[in-house]
Enzyme design. Structure first.
Site, mmCIF file in Angstrom:
data_model
loop_
_atom_site.group_PDB
_atom_site.id
_atom_site.type_symbol
_atom_site.label_atom_id
_atom_site.label_comp_id
_atom_site.label_asym_id
_atom_site.label_seq_id
_atom_site.Cartn_x
_atom_site.Cartn_y
_atom_site.Cartn_z
ATOM 1 N N ASP A 40 0.880 -1.340 0.021
ATOM 2 C CA ASP A 40 -0.190 0.217 0.032
ATOM 3 C C ASP A 40 0.853 1.856 0.126
ATOM 4 O O ASP A 40 1.788 1.290 1.155
ATOM 5 C CB ASP A 40 -0.974 -0.247 1.100
ATOM 6 C CG ASP A 40 -2.047 0.577 1.286
ATOM 7 O OD1 ASP A 40 -2.227 1.719 -0.035
ATOM 8 O OD2 ASP A 40 -3.118 1.208 2.300
ATOM 9 N N ASP A 41 0.477 2.234 -1.019
ATOM 10 C CA ASP A 41 1.385 3.523 -1.378
ATOM 11 C C ASP A 41 3.001 3.190 -1.236
ATOM 12 O O ASP A 41 3.506 4.388 -0.666
ATOM 13 C CB ASP A 41 1.349 4.108 0.309
ATOM 14 C CG ASP A 41 -0.239 4.752 0.070
ATOM 15 O OD1 ASP A 41 -0.772 3.973 -1.049
ATOM 16 O OD2 ASP A 41 -0.637 5.611 0.450
ATOM 17 N N CYS A 80 -5.769 4.491 -3.910
ATOM 18 C CA CYS A 80 -5.945 2.468 -3.205
ATOM 19 C C CYS A 80 -7.235 1.951 -4.187
ATOM 20 O O CYS A 80 -7.054 1.013 -4.291
ATOM 21 C CB CYS A 80 -6.659 2.881 -1.952
ATOM 22 S SG CYS A 80 -5.205 3.556 -0.906
ATOM 23 N N HIS A 135 -10.494 -2.600 1.537
ATOM 24 C CA HIS A 135 -10.673 -1.627 1.130
ATOM 25 C C HIS A 135 -12.288 -1.372 -0.535
ATOM 26 O O HIS A 135 -11.519 -0.569 -1.348
ATOM 27 C CB HIS A 135 -9.416 -0.306 0.408
ATOM 28 C CG HIS A 135 -9.738 0.719 0.785
ATOM 29 N ND1 HIS A 135 -8.797 1.701 0.001
ATOM 30 C CD2 HIS A 135 -10.788 1.413 1.430
ATOM 31 C CE1 HIS A 135 -8.834 3.154 0.715
ATOM 32 N NE2 HIS A 135 -10.571 3.139 0.791
ATOM 33 N N ASP A 308 -0.454 -0.586 -4.935
ATOM 34 C CA ASP A 308 -1.292 -0.045 -5.514
ATOM 35 C C ASP A 308 -0.850 0.951 -5.646
ATOM 36 O O ASP A 308 -2.280 1.898 -7.119
ATOM 37 C CB ASP A 308 -1.935 -0.684 -3.902
ATOM 38 C CG ASP A 308 -2.313 0.697 -2.709
ATOM 39 O OD1 ASP A 308 -1.498 1.675 -2.468
ATOM 40 O OD2 ASP A 308 -3.451 0.968 -2.454
#
Ligand code: CA
Length: 513
Positions: A40-41, A80, A135, A308
């Site tokens: 993530d990120d 995301c 998410h 992502d």
């Protein structure tokens, strides 16, 4: 001691060896297990094998050493939720009008009738699990947090789901297994509004999305334990498969803010909590790889590691930048934006014997492409409506196709007006700026903070009055996106606008009006 039947043990040994060899050959011909690690990120410059020097990522780097490192891989979106939509469905998120993250009140945004990576692979006989960040919403309209969270991952083809239902910066700060919040006490339900029970990290968002109540459920959700917990769940699940082909979608909350590494990683990097969280992510990857090694599954498992969206320039990201860390390497821009730093991501593929070890590929590839690629890998024919934006990149993973398999790629920032299109070396952006965060975190402000230059932007981070209304960059000669050449190449821009408009079919919202 002499054998009572001379020759037989030797013959048996030879037969056994032949049988073992045949079994190995059959195993190597059968489709591999698949482990998809979705960070993530995590930005293009956040790990060692992509140039980071303020963090150490030996396990992620091992994937590059034993597999292939892609230098032009993208998420179709810089955020995301739409990124995960693209990954699982092989369809541009704009086709269902998804441009940004969703939160605790949002229903499932993927139609359960659609083919996903999970339903495809379950149909091919794989055991399927999603562990970590979801998410993508639950329920048809809004989630019933106190009841059955359905439809959700299980209705999209996963046999098992265990993880973080939304995003680590937002409520509800609970764990979900399959259709239920873990540890929920009916006498103390989750309710919208109020102050959540997890005030530990100041970066957590206390806004209209806040939820309160459910103290027992919140007690099971300890930010700095999530990496350890999800890794333990993932390695246990891999062990439980015992010969059945499996697909693990391991979606880590690392390294999304708040930066909450387990105490054993705190202070271990040279760029603060941001880097410490990368160290935890690397440990998690290492545990997965060690489990595959221990079970002798590494040679028969395709491991894909990617992110992502690009790195984010929040407060922790700014601290890391001041310490010399470059989350997105040489790329311009950050998470949420249309510039390369928003969506070009690390992408590593290991499949011993099939993907050349230690190789690098500059072919254009997107998260969208995994659906068609996995269909080819498992010999499944995709329904004509499935994965409309997915290209089979199996040849790009294992070989070096002479011509690029993917010629175009639409790239979504948060703001629809700034949609981007990639074609060959060109990237066109339909408005000024990057369509992402404002202030320091994105667009012109982030260019100034990062001490970068761009021909449309003043040194103090403003769009120049004379800047063109849209942008065109040639990435072959201007990887850092320093010079907008849209006025010099109007014919290229016109072709790309026409290409963007051609994506209108079968879409709820087109990338260009
Ligand atoms: Ca993200």
């Amino acid at each position: 001691m002499a054998s009572p039947l001379p020759g037989r043990p030797a013959r048996l040994s030879i037969c056994f060896l032949l049988l073992a060899g045949l079994l190995r050959a059959a195993a190597s011909d059968s489709p591999p297990n698949i482990v998809l690690i979705y960070a993530d990120d995590l930005g293009y410059g956040d790990v060692g094998c992509y140039g980071a020097t303020k963090v150490r990522t030996p396990h992620i780097d091992r994937l590059a050493r034993e597999g292939r490192r892609f230098t032009d891989a993208h998420s179709a979106s810089a955020a995301c939720t739409p990124s995960r939509y693209a990954l699982l469905t092989g369809e541009y998120p704009f086709r269902v009008d998804n441009w940004g993250p969703i939160f605790g009140r949002a229903g499932l945004i993927i139609d359960p009738a659609k083919t996903t990576l999970a339903s495809l692979l379950r149909g091919a006989g794989y055991a399927t699990a999603c562990i970590g960040k979801w998410h993508l919403g639950f329920g048809t309209k809004t989630p019933d947090w106190n009841g059955e969270l359905k439809p959700g991952p299980l209705e999209l083809g996963f046999d098992w789901y265990y993880g973080l239902p939304t995003v680590s910066s937002h409520a509800p700060y609970v764990l979900v297994e399959n259709h239920r919040v873990l540890g929920l006490d009916p006498a103390d339900p989750l309710v919208f509004g109020g102050l959540p029970e997890t005030p530990k990290y100041p970066e957590k968002i206390l806004n209209a999305q806040a939820m309160s109540g459910a103290r027992a459920a919140h007690a099971l959700y300890q930010d700095d334990q999530l990496g350890t917990l999800f890794t333990q769940k993932a390695t246990t699940w891999i062990r439980q498969q015992r010969g059945r082909p499996f697909f693990l979608y391991f979606a880590t909350p690392q390294i999304h803010h708040p930066f909450t590494p387990h105490p054993r990683f705190q202070g271990t990097s040279d760029c603060g909590r941001y880097g410490d969280f990368i160290h935890e992510l690397d440990w998690m990857v290492g545990e997965i790889l060690a489990t595959l090694d221990e079970l002798r599954l590494a040679d028969h498992t395709l491991v894909i590691f990617t992110s992502d969206n690009g790195g984010m320039l929040n407060e922790g990201g700014q601290d890391a930048w001041r310490a010399g860390h470059r989350a997105n390497g040489e790329l311009l821009g950050y998470k949420f934006g249309a510039w390369e730093g928003g969506h070009r991501v690390p992408f590593l593929v290991r499949w011993p014997g099939r993907v050349p070890a230690g190789s690098t590929s500059s072919q254009l590839i997107a998260n969208l492409d995994l659906l068609a690629t996995f269909a080819a890998l498992t010999g499944r024919k995709l329904d004509p409506a499935a994965g409309p934006d997915s290209f089979n990149q199996l040849a790009t993973l294992t070989g070096s196709p002479a011509a690029p398999i993917r010629e175009h790629l639409v790239l979504q920032p948060i703001a629809r007006k700034n949609v981007a299109l990639r074609s060959g070396p060109w990237v066109y952006i339909s408005a000024q700026g990057d369509g992402g965060f404002s202030g320091i975190r994105g667009g012109p402000g982030s260019v100034a903070f990062s001490e970068r230059t761009n021909s449309d932007i003043t040194p103090d981070g403003k769009i120049r009055p004379e800047a063109p209304p849209d942008q065109l960059y040639n990435l072959a000669t201007d990887f850092r996106q320093e010079r907008n050449v849209v006025r010099e190449h109007p014919e290229v821009a016109a072709r790309m606008i026409a290409l963007l408009r051609s994506h209108r079919e079968n879409t709820r919202t087109a990338p260009l009006p």
